[in-house]
Scaffold this active site. Structure first.
Site, PDB file in Angstrom:
ATOM      1  N   HIS A   1       5.567  -6.320   1.702  1.00 24.31           N
ATOM      2  CA  HIS A   1       4.466  -5.990   0.793  1.00 24.31           C
ATOM      3  C   HIS A   1       3.113  -5.958   1.512  1.00 24.31           C
ATOM      4  CE1 HIS A   1       7.238  -6.355  -2.489  1.00 24.31           C
ATOM      5  NE2 HIS A   1       7.508  -7.605  -2.199  1.00 24.31           N
TER       6      HIS A   1
ATOM      7  N   HIS B   1       9.723  -4.060  -6.865  1.00 25.51           N
ATOM      8  CA  HIS B   1      11.019  -4.059  -6.171  1.00 25.51           C
ATOM      9  C   HIS B   1      11.976  -3.110  -6.867  1.00 25.51           C
ATOM     10  CE1 HIS B   1       9.113  -8.010  -5.804  1.00 25.51           C
ATOM     11  NE2 HIS B   1       9.424  -7.894  -4.556  1.00 25.51           N
TER      12      HIS B   1
END
Lengths: 329, 222
Positions: free
Chosen positions: A55, A217
């Site tokens: 991320h 996700h």
């Protein structure tokens, strides 16, 4: 998807090594765990953040002045282990206690909670504020169940400033919790990111399809539709976001348009423009706007809109200086 | 040692060997677990379990063990420390929690295996706050533990106990297909998770299956 990696098993370790080479004057990696800390340890409440890799620039890019003091870094899209959190916390604690700030995912909660238990045995006091800003993941009355996405940036900003100000662990926790309670985000996915280890996409979407509210996700969102022009898309997202955040005329907000990886700054500014217009029309005061890609999922396409509803206390902390390799104020 | 004795009681070295074999099998199943998890989760379960058992293998091979407690603790700590994610804590707790407050023992028979995994189950429930029907590994572990306890009550051999546990776990995995997920990333799927099995439960099944296989097939260490 083409990826510039070596052995997939080493991506996290090698990323951290590269990050340290780029910032060796300010940060160091801890020896046996994937954790980094600010070398300049100040005598204050310590902020420890963390989460899965993949991320970037969150979480390691948010260690710095007025932000986090250390980051516990997990494998790709997997929470860091308890001993990683524990080692990072021990390295940054000055006796004033440690506040954990991380996105609300079950893996992160389990690992940080276990770390808190281990640290308690070593007489290090910890508190936890989970970031739960994704309005698509649970309704308003179950705000605490929401997932954490780009709202991490607001909560880290506020908590870091509060700690820098010299507030106590309980005071920093209280205002960080307030920032989390007042953070609301809504995203849209255009295309998936890729898990480096397997090379597989995190989800599939047809070429002309988008999914509103999809998680970072690939957690399923609220509605799948055909791609529409930016203004129409932004209007849809803002309708949902304002309804789910109870932000109304007269309120004051900071805005973050967060790109998910491959959506360009050109596109993010087009969205930002429309968000500003909508907020102006609705009589919601825009205190500050930022368009950047802070919380990404590899080359995932799409973006999220985050709002932090401000009051005087949050505004002062939001304005305080902050300086990390990927965030400045 | 006769086959019958071997299938009734294992010494510390055999327990270690059995779990080294279990680790090999879990690692072999990495692509399968990835596939199962990708359907409704984020697809990292196979990767995580494989990392965890690789680390457990390294740490098990580092020294000689004198108690079964220490073997379980080493596997659990290895998993917690290397895996991260929800599975790291949960599977780590399965092994560590199983021997927490258990008197040091150097023999594994039907009674101890039932006692250990019963403690595991309780520890995981406390840690993860899940119960039967939530589409988690509990759905395989709880019936497996029931099987072990039944076998212990009937004074069955360790091999028979593990056969029962394996069968119950397999059925438990099948049952997870009917459930809506209450935890993890599949939670947001709601009804859409129905029809897919849980990856954690699948791992529990593979663990019991491999324990049974080792006991049945491994050459005796005479």
């Amino acid at each position: 998807m083409k990826k510039v990696i070596n052995n997939p098993e080493n991506v996290v370790k090698e990323m951290i090594e590269g990050f340290i080479f780029a910032n060796s004057d300010k940060f160091r990696k801890l020896e046996n765990v994937n954790g980094i800390i600010n070398k300049e340890g100040k005598d204050k409440v310590a902020i420890v953040t963390g989460g899965g890799s993949g991320h970037e620039p969150l979480f390691l890019g948010f260690v710095g002045e007025g932000l986090a003091d250390g980051a516990a870094i997990g494998n790709v899209f997997a929470a860091p282990s308890p001993n990683t959190v524990q080692e990072v916390s021990k390295a940054v604690d000055t006796g004033k206690g440690v506040l954990f700030i991380y996105g609300n995912y079950s893996g992160d909660v389990l690992n940080f909670d276990m770390a808190a238990e281990f640290l308690e045995m070593e007489d290090i006091e910890t508190r936890t504020v989970t970031v739960a800003d994704d309005v698509a993941s649970a309704p308003y009355d179950r705000k605490k169940d929401r997932r954490g996405i780009a709202g991490d940036v607001f909560v880290l900003k506020v908590a870091g400033a509060a700690a820098e100000k010299g507030l106590s662990l309980d005071e920093v926790t209280k205002v960080a919790q307030k920032a989390s309670d007042q953070s609301f985000s809504m995203g849209v996915a255009l295309s998936p990111g890729t898990i480096p280890d397997s090379g597989d996409p995190t989800f599939t979407l047809a070429d002309d399809e988008i999914e509103l509210g999809m998680g970072i996700h690939g957690e399923p969102g609220m509605e799948r539709s055909k791609l529409v022009p930016a203004d129409e898309l932004t209007e849809k997202l803002m309708d949902k976001l304002l309804a789910e955040s109870h932000i109304e005329k007269g309120d004051e907000v900071s805005v973050l348009i967060n790109g998910l990886g491959s959506t360009t700054l050109l596109e993010l500014f087009i969205v930002n423009r429309k968000v500003a217009q909508i907020l102006n029309e609705k009589g919601i005061n825009v205190y500050d706007m930022d368009a950047n890609s802070y919380c990404t999922t590899q080359e995932m396409g799409g973006f999220s809109i985050s709002l932090l509803k401000l009051d005087d206390e949050l505004k002062e902390l939001y304005d305080a200086p902050a300086n990390s390799p990927y965030y400045h104020k | 040692m006769t086959t019958e004795e071997r299938t009734n009681t294992l010494d510390v070295k055999q327990v270690k060997d059995m779990f080294l074999y279990v680790g090999e099998k879990v690692i072999e199943n990495k692509p399968y677990l990835t596939k199962v998890d990708s359907a409704i989760g984020d697809g990292d379960h196979g990767i995580g379990m494989s990392v965890g058992f690789k680390s457990a293998e390294e740490n098990l091979n580092k020294k000689e063990f004198t108690t079964i407690n220490d073997v379980f603790k080493t596997i659990g700590m290895s998993m917690v420390q290397s895996m991260g994610g929800a599975s790291g804590v949960i599977f780590g707790t399965m092994f560590m929690g199983g021997v927490k407050n258990l008197d040091p023992c150097d023999e594994l028979d039907t009674y101890t295996v039932a006692e250990i995994f019963d403690k595991s189950l309780e520890a995981i429930k406390v840690r993860g706050k899940a119960s039967l029907g939530d589409k988690t590994l509990i759905d395989a572990l709880e019936p497996a533990v029931e099987g072990l306890k039944e076998s212990a009550n009937k004074s069955q051999s360790l091999l028979d106990a593990l056969k029962t546990a394996e069968k119950h776990a397999e059925l438990g995995v099948e049952n997870t297909k009917e459930y809506v997920a209450k935890f993890g990333r599949a939670k947001s799927l709601g009804e859409r998770a129905i029809g897919y099995q849980d990856a954690g439960a699948t791992s529990v099944f593979i663990i019991f299956k491999s324990m049974r296989e080792w006991l049945e097939d491994a050459p005796t260490n005479e």
